[in-house]
Design a protein around this motif. Sequence first.
Motif, PDB file in Angstrom:
ATOM      1  N   GLU A  20       2.484 110.870 -10.808  1.00 28.12           N
ATOM      2  CA  GLU A  20       1.715 109.753 -11.363  1.00 28.12           C
ATOM      3  C   GLU A  20       1.998 109.508 -12.845  1.00 28.12           C
ATOM      4  N   ILE A  21       2.293 110.568 -13.585  1.00 26.37           N
ATOM      5  CA  ILE A  21       2.494 110.407 -15.026  1.00 26.37           C
ATOM      6  C   ILE A  21       3.618 109.415 -15.339  1.00 26.37           C
ATOM      7  N   PHE A  22       4.577 109.284 -14.422  1.00 24.12           N
ATOM      8  CA  PHE A  22       5.723 108.405 -14.667  1.00 24.12           C
ATOM      9  C   PHE A  22       5.395 106.918 -14.433  1.00 24.12           C
ATOM     10  N   THR A  23       4.163 106.649 -14.007  1.00 29.78           N
ATOM     11  CA  THR A  23       3.732 105.254 -13.894  1.00 29.78           C
ATOM     12  C   THR A  23       3.117 104.771 -15.217  1.00 29.78           C
ATOM     13  N   LYS A  24       2.986 105.687 -16.166  1.00 29.40           N
ATOM     14  CA  LYS A  24       2.439 105.331 -17.480  1.00 29.40           C
ATOM     15  C   LYS A  24       3.545 104.850 -18.413  1.00 29.40           C
ATOM     16  N   ARG A  25       3.139 104.249 -19.532  1.00 28.90           N
ATOM     17  CA  ARG A  25       4.080 103.891 -20.585  1.00 28.90           C
ATOM     18  C   ARG A  25       4.059 104.975 -21.663  1.00 28.90           C
ATOM     19  N   ALA A  26       5.120 105.012 -22.448  1.00 29.34           N
ATOM     20  CA  ALA A  26       5.264 106.075 -23.452  1.00 29.34           C
ATOM     21  C   ALA A  26       4.046 106.199 -24.361  1.00 29.34           C
ATOM     22  N   GLU A  27       3.483 105.051 -24.778  1.00 32.91           N
ATOM     23  CA  GLU A  27       2.384 105.108 -25.747  1.00 32.91           C
ATOM     24  C   GLU A  27       1.085 105.666 -25.160  1.00 32.91           C
ATOM     25  N   GLN A  28       1.072 105.881 -23.829  1.00 30.37           N
ATOM     26  CA  GLN A  28      -0.133 106.424 -23.194  1.00 30.37           C
ATOM     27  C   GLN A  28      -0.119 107.952 -23.104  1.00 30.37           C
ATOM     28  N   LEU A  29       1.016 108.566 -23.393  1.00 31.33           N
ATOM     29  CA  LEU A  29       1.122 110.027 -23.272  1.00 31.33           C
ATOM     30  C   LEU A  29       0.774 110.725 -24.586  1.00 31.33           C
ATOM     31  N   THR A  30       0.090 111.845 -24.461  1.00 29.65           N
ATOM     32  CA  THR A  30      -0.208 112.657 -25.638  1.00 29.65           C
ATOM     33  C   THR A  30       1.027 113.485 -25.990  1.00 29.65           C
ATOM     34  N   GLY A  34      12.265 104.258 -26.288  1.00 26.89           N
ATOM     35  CA  GLY A  34      13.353 103.276 -26.311  1.00 26.89           C
ATOM     36  C   GLY A  34      13.053 102.092 -25.410  1.00 26.89           C
ATOM     37  N   GLN A  35      12.223 102.343 -24.393  1.00 25.78           N
ATOM     38  CA  GLN A  35      11.779 101.258 -23.498  1.00 25.78           C
ATOM     39  C   GLN A  35      10.263 101.351 -23.365  1.00 25.78           C
ATOM     40  N   ARG A  36       9.577 101.241 -24.474  1.00 26.64           N
ATOM     41  CA  ARG A  36       8.147 101.558 -24.528  1.00 26.64           C
ATOM     42  C   ARG A  36       7.282 100.648 -23.669  1.00 26.64           C
ATOM     43  N   ARG A  37       7.781  99.469 -23.301  1.00 28.40           N
ATOM     44  CA  ARG A  37       6.946  98.559 -22.498  1.00 28.40           C
ATOM     45  C   ARG A  37       7.095  98.803 -21.004  1.00 28.40           C
ATOM     46  N   LYS A  38       8.034  99.661 -20.652  1.00 32.35           N
ATOM     47  CA  LYS A  38       8.256  99.911 -19.228  1.00 32.35           C
ATOM     48  C   LYS A  38       7.586 101.209 -18.794  1.00 32.35           C
ATOM     49  N   MET A  39       7.324 101.329 -17.485  1.00 29.03           N
ATOM     50  CA  MET A  39       6.826 102.588 -16.960  1.00 29.03           C
ATOM     51  C   MET A  39       7.864 103.681 -17.250  1.00 29.03           C
ATOM     52  N   LEU A  40       7.396 104.879 -17.487  1.00 32.56           N
ATOM     53  CA  LEU A  40       8.298 105.968 -17.845  1.00 32.56           C
ATOM     54  C   LEU A  40       9.368 106.237 -16.787  1.00 32.56           C
ATOM     55  N   ARG A  41       9.073 105.873 -15.565  1.00 31.39           N
ATOM     56  CA  ARG A  41      10.017 106.131 -14.476  1.00 31.39           C
ATOM     57  C   ARG A  41      11.393 105.526 -14.777  1.00 31.39           C
ATOM     58  N   ASN A  42      11.409 104.371 -15.449  1.00 32.44           N
ATOM     59  CA  ASN A  42      12.688 103.706 -15.759  1.00 32.44           C
ATOM     60  C   ASN A  42      13.524 104.462 -16.789  1.00 32.44           C
ATOM     61  N   LYS A  78      -0.574 100.589 -30.896  1.00 31.02           N
ATOM     62  CA  LYS A  78       0.726  99.910 -30.970  1.00 31.02           C
ATOM     63  C   LYS A  78       1.718 100.628 -31.868  1.00 31.02           C
ATOM     64  N   VAL A  79       1.212 101.344 -32.864  1.00 29.80           N
ATOM     65  CA  VAL A  79       2.136 101.985 -33.816  1.00 29.80           C
ATOM     66  C   VAL A  79       2.497 103.419 -33.432  1.00 29.80           C
ATOM     67  N   TYR A  80       1.867 103.938 -32.403  1.00 36.37           N
ATOM     68  CA  TYR A  80       2.183 105.283 -31.902  1.00 36.37           C
ATOM     69  C   TYR A  80       3.594 105.261 -31.326  1.00 36.37           C
ATOM     70  N   GLY A  81       4.444 106.156 -31.810  1.00 31.78           N
ATOM     71  CA  GLY A  81       5.831 106.108 -31.359  1.00 31.78           C
ATOM     72  C   GLY A  81       6.561 107.416 -31.575  1.00 31.78           C
ATOM     73  N   THR A 105      15.072 114.411 -27.305  1.00 33.68           N
ATOM     74  CA  THR A 105      15.795 113.493 -26.419  1.00 33.68           C
ATOM     75  C   THR A 105      14.827 112.718 -25.532  1.00 33.68           C
ATOM     76  N   LEU A 106      13.863 113.440 -24.974  1.00 35.13           N
ATOM     77  CA  LEU A 106      12.889 112.842 -24.058  1.00 35.13           C
ATOM     78  C   LEU A 106      12.022 111.796 -24.770  1.00 35.13           C
ATOM     79  N   VAL A 107      11.504 112.158 -25.929  1.00 31.14           N
ATOM     80  CA  VAL A 107      10.607 111.261 -26.666  1.00 31.14           C
ATOM     81  C   VAL A 107      11.353 110.001 -27.105  1.00 31.14           C
ATOM     82  N   LYS A 108      12.568 110.173 -27.610  1.00 33.73           N
ATOM     83  CA  LYS A 108      13.347 109.003 -28.059  1.00 33.73           C
ATOM     84  C   LYS A 108      13.667 108.071 -26.893  1.00 33.73           C
ATOM     85  N   ALA A 109      14.009 108.645 -25.746  1.00 34.69           N
ATOM     86  CA  ALA A 109      14.315 107.823 -24.567  1.00 34.69           C
ATOM     87  C   ALA A 109      13.070 107.091 -24.076  1.00 34.69           C
TER      88      ALA A 109
END
Length: 251
Positions: A229-239, A207-215, A144-147, A200-204
């Motif tokens: 497929e990677i864009f179906t994940k949420r930000a906190e799931q990416l390394t 910015g909507q961490r609960r949504k799929m990255l596609r948004n 949860k604290v990964y950001g 820019t990418l990481v901040k965006a």
Amino acid sequence: MQYTLKKSLGQHFLTNEAICKQIVTALQEDSIHQVLEVGPGAGALTKHLLKLPIQHFKAVELDREKVAYLKLNYPSIADMIIEGSILDIPIPFQDQFTLLGNFPYNISTQIVFRVLEWKEQIPVMIGMFQKEVAERIVSKPHTKVYGILSVLVQAFYEVEYLFDVPPESFNPPPKVMSGVIRLKRKAEPVAVRSEKAFFTLVKAAFGQRRKMLRNPMKPFFDAAVLQEEIFTKRAEQLTVEEFAALTFKMG
């Protein structure tokens, strides 16, 4: 000469000698030719640093009263004190230097961004933060604290949580636990298209961490790329490496 504590500056002075010695011991694990101490306050850490074989020492302190106190009690460093904020001063050394301090909690996150700005010259940083902020910096994906702070720092530095510091170690005691962390610059930082694109990418994304990255990623990628497929994940799931790789696909 006495000094007063200023809440407006987020001041919590470290008074626990054992903790001071632990920080200095951690500092000595790496070469320390040049050191910048941020927010020396009344000199709790400074007095230990002055015993070390540091070639060039500087301290940056915003509070004029503390500057006068330090000059009176530690006259040997009178010419080494920079009166101002770490967020406003120019880089204080020409070559590599270690940065450390019991950071004012109200600007601690901004100090981390300052370290990133100066990263070419800061191989090591040891800092005291609110535990919550320290944990955010060192956290890993799927937590949860990964950001934003976690990803941006870990792209360039190896991170290590050293130890907790309880409230009673300070005057006045903060209402939260504190923690000391160490950053060591990576020999090979992750490859990015550009740092600007990466930030820019990481901040965006967060910015909507609960949504799929596609948004949140729509403005930066072609429609075809967004179907991956990677864009179906949420930000906190990416390394960190996955974020870095995505910069090369940006439109």
